[in-house]
Design an enzyme around this catalytic site. Structure first.
Site, PDB file in Angstrom:
ATOM      1  N   CYS A  44     -10.497  -3.258  -4.601  1.00 39.02           N
ATOM      2  CA  CYS A  44      -9.513  -4.242  -5.086  1.00 39.02           C
ATOM      3  C   CYS A  44     -10.205  -5.484  -5.639  1.00 39.02           C
ATOM      4  O   CYS A  44      -9.758  -6.062  -6.636  1.00 39.02           O
ATOM      5  CB  CYS A  44      -8.537  -4.605  -3.974  1.00 39.02           C
ATOM      6  N   GLU A  84      -2.928  -4.670  -3.134  1.00 43.46           N
ATOM      7  CA  GLU A  84      -3.412  -5.562  -4.187  1.00 43.46           C
ATOM      8  C   GLU A  84      -3.429  -4.849  -5.535  1.00 43.46           C
ATOM      9  O   GLU A  84      -3.021  -5.404  -6.555  1.00 43.46           O
ATOM     10  CB  GLU A  84      -4.841  -6.050  -3.873  1.00 43.46           C
ATOM     11  N   ASN A 118       0.844  -1.195   0.000  1.00 45.94           N
ATOM     12  CA  ASN A 118       0.000   0.000   0.000  1.00 45.94           C
ATOM     13  C   ASN A 118       0.878   1.244   0.000  1.00 45.94           C
ATOM     14  O   ASN A 118       1.983   1.264   0.559  1.00 45.94           O
ATOM     15  CB  ASN A 118      -1.012   0.005   1.156  1.00 45.94           C
ATOM     16  N   ILE A 119       0.379   2.253  -0.703  1.00 44.14           N
ATOM     17  CA  ILE A 119       1.106   3.515  -0.858  1.00 44.14           C
ATOM     18  C   ILE A 119       0.140   4.638  -0.487  1.00 44.14           C
ATOM     19  O   ILE A 119      -0.779   4.946  -1.256  1.00 44.14           O
ATOM     20  CB  ILE A 119       1.608   3.675  -2.313  1.00 44.14           C
ATOM     21  N   GLU A 120       0.330   5.201   0.702  1.00 44.17           N
ATOM     22  CA  GLU A 120      -0.607   6.216   1.187  1.00 44.17           C
ATOM     23  C   GLU A 120      -0.218   7.601   0.699  1.00 44.17           C
ATOM     24  O   GLU A 120       0.849   7.793   0.102  1.00 44.17           O
ATOM     25  CB  GLU A 120      -0.672   6.161   2.723  1.00 44.17           C
ATOM     26  N   CYS A 162     -10.128  -5.025   0.045  1.00 42.83           N
ATOM     27  CA  CYS A 162     -11.254  -4.085   0.049  1.00 42.83           C
ATOM     28  C   CYS A 162     -12.101  -4.272  -1.214  1.00 42.83           C
ATOM     29  O   CYS A 162     -11.695  -4.954  -2.168  1.00 42.83           O
ATOM     30  CB  CYS A 162     -10.752  -2.646   0.146  1.00 42.83           C
ATOM     31  N   CYS A 193      -4.031   0.638  -2.642  1.00 44.65           N
ATOM     32  CA  CYS A 193      -3.905  -0.597  -1.852  1.00 44.65           C
ATOM     33  C   CYS A 193      -2.798  -1.500  -2.427  1.00 44.65           C
ATOM     34  O   CYS A 193      -2.465  -1.417  -3.618  1.00 44.65           O
ATOM     35  CB  CYS A 193      -5.202  -1.379  -1.875  1.00 44.65           C
TER      36      CYS A 193
END
Ligand code: THU
Length: 144
Positions: free
Chosen positions: A101, A63, A50-52, A98, A61
């Site tokens: 995804c 995935e 994940n890359i916020e 989620c 996310c």
């Protein structure tokens, strides 16, 4: 897939989780996507984390990171994805993909065969089919 293959895909997801960029939630996620392979039919694994983002909604996310990496390399056929996640990288529960995804998986995968492997450790994993996690999913056939 064999028990050994599931465990090795889960191990790749744990490696992917180490790269998570999650300074806002602290929830680190790793994914490992098993693709058919673009060269000489050799299966390939694509990792994602994940890359916020400080603006929150641009967050990606794990995935989807894995899927977008794979598709951008020419992959179109997928067998399974392993997912692990936990606060500060401590995996204590099964992290489920989620809804967004799941919809991305629906775009590229056969819901009756594509497997989603969630795990708390290499030895403790569960396998789901996409149709179970996204019943009656919306797909491209609706647009014809
Ligand atoms: N996250 C994922 O990477 N995959 C999921 O399927 C659920 C949520 C990430 C997004 C965000 O960085 C953090 O987990 C908390 O929601």
């Amino acid at each position: 897939m064999t028990d050994r293959e599931y465990k090795s895909l889960v191990a790749e997801a744990f490696r992917a989780m180490k790269k998570a960029y999650a300074p806002y939630s602290g929830f680190q996620v790793g994914a490992a996507l098993l693709a058919e392979g673009t060269e000489d039919g050799k299966p390939a694994v694509y990792r994602g984390c994940n890359i916020e983002n400080a603006a929150y909604s641009p967050t990606n996310c794990a995935e989807r990171t894995a899927f977008f990496k794979a598709v951008s390399e020419g992959e179109r056929s997928f067998r399974a994805i392993a997912v692990v996640g936990g606060m500060h990288g401590q995996v204590t529960d099964f992290a489920m993909p989620c809804g967004v995804c799941r919809q991305v998986m629906q775009e590229f995968c056969d819901p009756d065969t594509f497997e989603i492997v969630t795990a708390v450790s290499e030895d403790d994993y569960r396998v789901h089919r996409l149709r179970e996690l996204l019943p009656e999913g919306f797909g491209g056939q609706m647009l014809r």
